[in-house]
Design a protein around this motif. Sequence first.
Motif, PDB file in Angstrom:
ATOM      1  N   TYR A  97       0.737  -1.094   0.016  1.00 58.63           N
ATOM      2  CA  TYR A  97      -0.132   0.011  -0.227  1.00 58.63           C
ATOM      3  C   TYR A  97       0.920   1.358  -0.107  1.00 58.63           C
ATOM      4  N   ARG A  98       1.956   1.150   0.959  1.00 58.61           N
ATOM      5  CA  ARG A  98       2.744   2.373   0.751  1.00 58.61           C
ATOM      6  C   ARG A  98       3.458   2.825  -0.768  1.00 58.61           C
ATOM      7  N   SER A  99       3.821   1.657  -1.188  1.00 59.37           N
ATOM      8  CA  SER A  99       4.366   1.743  -2.532  1.00 59.37           C
ATOM      9  C   SER A  99       3.303   2.146  -3.588  1.00 59.37           C
ATOM     10  N   ARG A 100       2.153   1.864  -3.512  1.00 65.76           N
ATOM     11  CA  ARG A 100       1.196   2.187  -4.578  1.00 65.76           C
ATOM     12  C   ARG A 100       0.526   3.410  -4.374  1.00 65.76           C
ATOM     13  N   PHE A 101       0.441   3.889  -2.927  1.00 67.83           N
ATOM     14  CA  PHE A 101      -0.157   5.303  -2.575  1.00 67.83           C
ATOM     15  C   PHE A 101       0.876   6.196  -1.893  1.00 67.83           C
ATOM     16  N   ALA A 102       2.130   6.231  -2.381  1.00 67.98           N
ATOM     17  CA  ALA A 102       3.191   7.042  -1.914  1.00 67.98           C
ATOM     18  C   ALA A 102       3.003   8.625  -2.149  1.00 67.98           C
ATOM     19  N   SER A 103       2.341   8.921  -3.093  1.00 67.86           N
ATOM     20  CA  SER A 103       1.987  10.275  -3.228  1.00 67.86           C
ATOM     21  C   SER A 103       0.590  10.843  -2.610  1.00 67.86           C
ATOM     22  N   LYS A 104      -0.311  10.184  -2.355  1.00 72.70           N
ATOM     23  CA  LYS A 104      -1.577  10.275  -1.890  1.00 72.70           C
ATOM     24  C   LYS A 104      -1.713  10.416  -0.279  1.00 72.70           C
ATOM     25  N   LEU A 105      -1.742  11.304   0.164  1.00 70.18           N
ATOM     26  CA  LEU A 105      -1.664  11.544   1.773  1.00 70.18           C
ATOM     27  C   LEU A 105      -2.933  10.726   2.425  1.00 70.18           C
ATOM     28  N   PRO A 106      -4.071  10.855   2.061  1.00 70.21           N
ATOM     29  CA  PRO A 106      -5.170  10.095   2.592  1.00 70.21           C
ATOM     30  C   PRO A 106      -5.017   8.515   2.536  1.00 70.21           C
ATOM     31  N   GLU A 107      -4.600   8.006   1.646  1.00 73.26           N
ATOM     32  CA  GLU A 107      -4.419   6.594   1.337  1.00 73.26           C
ATOM     33  C   GLU A 107      -3.318   6.106   2.083  1.00 73.26           C
ATOM     34  N   LEU A 108      -2.194   6.800   2.123  1.00 67.52           N
ATOM     35  CA  LEU A 108      -1.113   6.564   2.992  1.00 67.52           C
ATOM     36  C   LEU A 108      -1.477   6.572   4.359  1.00 67.52           C
ATOM     37  N   LEU A 109      -2.296   7.168   4.847  1.00 63.62           N
ATOM     38  CA  LEU A 109      -2.823   7.337   6.220  1.00 63.62           C
ATOM     39  C   LEU A 109      -3.658   6.148   6.517  1.00 63.62           C
ATOM     40  N   LEU A 110      -4.629   5.543   5.564  1.00 61.91           N
ATOM     41  CA  LEU A 110      -5.413   4.680   5.665  1.00 61.91           C
ATOM     42  C   LEU A 110      -4.653   3.426   5.609  1.00 61.91           C
ATOM     43  N   SER A 111      -3.579   3.317   4.831  1.00 62.91           N
ATOM     44  CA  SER A 111      -2.656   2.116   4.810  1.00 62.91           C
ATOM     45  C   SER A 111      -2.009   1.948   6.137  1.00 62.91           C
TER      46      SER A 111
ATOM     47  N   SER B 220     -11.825  -4.265   8.237  1.00 60.02           N
ATOM     48  CA  SER B 220     -12.765  -4.583   7.233  1.00 60.02           C
ATOM     49  C   SER B 220     -13.374  -3.457   6.491  1.00 60.02           C
ATOM     50  N   GLY B 221     -13.738  -2.308   7.437  1.00 62.93           N
ATOM     51  CA  GLY B 221     -14.176  -1.076   6.958  1.00 62.93           C
ATOM     52  C   GLY B 221     -13.183  -0.164   6.198  1.00 62.93           C
ATOM     53  N   ILE B 222     -11.957  -0.353   6.850  1.00 64.37           N
ATOM     54  CA  ILE B 222     -10.657   0.376   6.311  1.00 64.37           C
ATOM     55  C   ILE B 222     -10.530  -0.183   4.904  1.00 64.37           C
ATOM     56  N   LEU B 223     -10.442  -1.516   4.631  1.00 62.79           N
ATOM     57  CA  LEU B 223      -9.987  -2.236   3.243  1.00 62.79           C
ATOM     58  C   LEU B 223     -11.079  -1.872   2.435  1.00 62.79           C
ATOM     59  N   ASN B 224     -12.342  -1.784   2.871  1.00 63.73           N
ATOM     60  CA  ASN B 224     -13.365  -1.523   2.095  1.00 63.73           C
ATOM     61  C   ASN B 224     -13.733  -0.168   1.450  1.00 63.73           C
ATOM     62  N   SER B 225     -12.925   0.990   2.442  1.00 64.13           N
ATOM     63  CA  SER B 225     -12.738   2.179   1.929  1.00 64.13           C
ATOM     64  C   SER B 225     -11.529   2.301   1.027  1.00 64.13           C
ATOM     65  N   CYS B 226     -10.416   1.692   1.215  1.00 63.40           N
ATOM     66  CA  CYS B 226      -9.406   1.897   0.373  1.00 63.40           C
ATOM     67  C   CYS B 226      -9.787   1.192  -1.165  1.00 63.40           C
ATOM     68  N   LEU B 227     -10.581   0.026  -1.122  1.00 64.25           N
ATOM     69  CA  LEU B 227     -11.212  -0.468  -2.511  1.00 64.25           C
ATOM     70  C   LEU B 227     -11.975   0.635  -3.205  1.00 64.25           C
ATOM     71  N   LEU B 228     -12.722   1.287  -2.609  1.00 65.64           N
ATOM     72  CA  LEU B 228     -13.735   2.180  -3.021  1.00 65.64           C
ATOM     73  C   LEU B 228     -12.667   3.478  -3.721  1.00 65.64           C
ATOM     74  N   LEU B 229     -11.889   3.961  -2.701  1.00 66.67           N
ATOM     75  CA  LEU B 229     -10.929   5.011  -3.331  1.00 66.67           C
ATOM     76  C   LEU B 229     -10.141   4.733  -4.350  1.00 66.67           C
ATOM     77  N   CYS B 230      -9.592   3.372  -4.330  1.00 64.95           N
ATOM     78  CA  CYS B 230      -8.808   2.731  -5.643  1.00 64.95           C
ATOM     79  C   CYS B 230      -9.797   2.698  -6.802  1.00 64.95           C
ATOM     80  N   GLY B 231     -11.140   2.617  -6.640  1.00 68.60           N
ATOM     81  CA  GLY B 231     -11.871   2.196  -7.827  1.00 68.60           C
ATOM     82  C   GLY B 231     -11.832   0.838  -8.041  1.00 68.60           C
ATOM     83  N   LEU B 232     -11.376  -0.111  -7.210  1.00 68.26           N
ATOM     84  CA  LEU B 232     -11.200  -1.638  -7.313  1.00 68.26           C
ATOM     85  C   LEU B 232     -12.427  -2.297  -7.250  1.00 68.26           C
ATOM     86  N   GLN B 233     -13.673  -1.745  -6.531  1.00 66.68           N
ATOM     87  CA  GLN B 233     -14.800  -2.162  -6.236  1.00 66.68           C
ATOM     88  C   GLN B 233     -15.883  -1.819  -6.931  1.00 66.68           C
TER      89      GLN B 233
END
Length: 170
Positions: A99-113, A157-170
């Motif tokens: 997650y850190r390598s994938r979202f290195a430039s995005k602060l909210p996703e980095l904090l979620l990871s 479970s809630g955080i991972l679902n949020s990450c998936l929604l933010l990434c557009g993978l769901q």
Amino acid sequence: MLQGPYGGLDRDRPLIRLRFTSCAVGTLLLPLSGLVACLSLSLIYHFEESTYTHCQVSNYLPSISAAISRVPERYIWRCCIGLHSAPRFLVSATYFSFYRSRFASKLPELLLSALTLLCSLAENCGLLLLTYVSSTETYSESAAAYVLLFGFYLLISGILNSCLLLCGLQ
């Protein structure tokens, strides 16, 4: 592949190679085999004690807590869960690294990871505490471990679902 290095001059050559799927299957089979062993031993050696209920209802199989509460079964269960927890910690760190390598430039996703890593570590610690702290001896610590384990499981479970929604993978 998981590999360990040699020491000395040959340190770049792998000492051992282990496929991740083999490691994952072995990790998943540890609690199952421990449970089957504990149920079998409690049925063979402690049938009356493990199937007894205070309301005198006849049971044919013991509950999980009754099957792992007797002396040899308790140590088998603790050993299996202890061995099962080490790869879980490694997988938590691996997910965080991904997650850190994938979202290195995005602060909210980095904090979620980072929050996901903390929750995963807390969940694993809760599992270990729930396994090794007996509820009959120290009820308050066992209840706190139960809340830690399942509370963080729901949070992860809630955080991972949020990450998936933010990434557009769901």
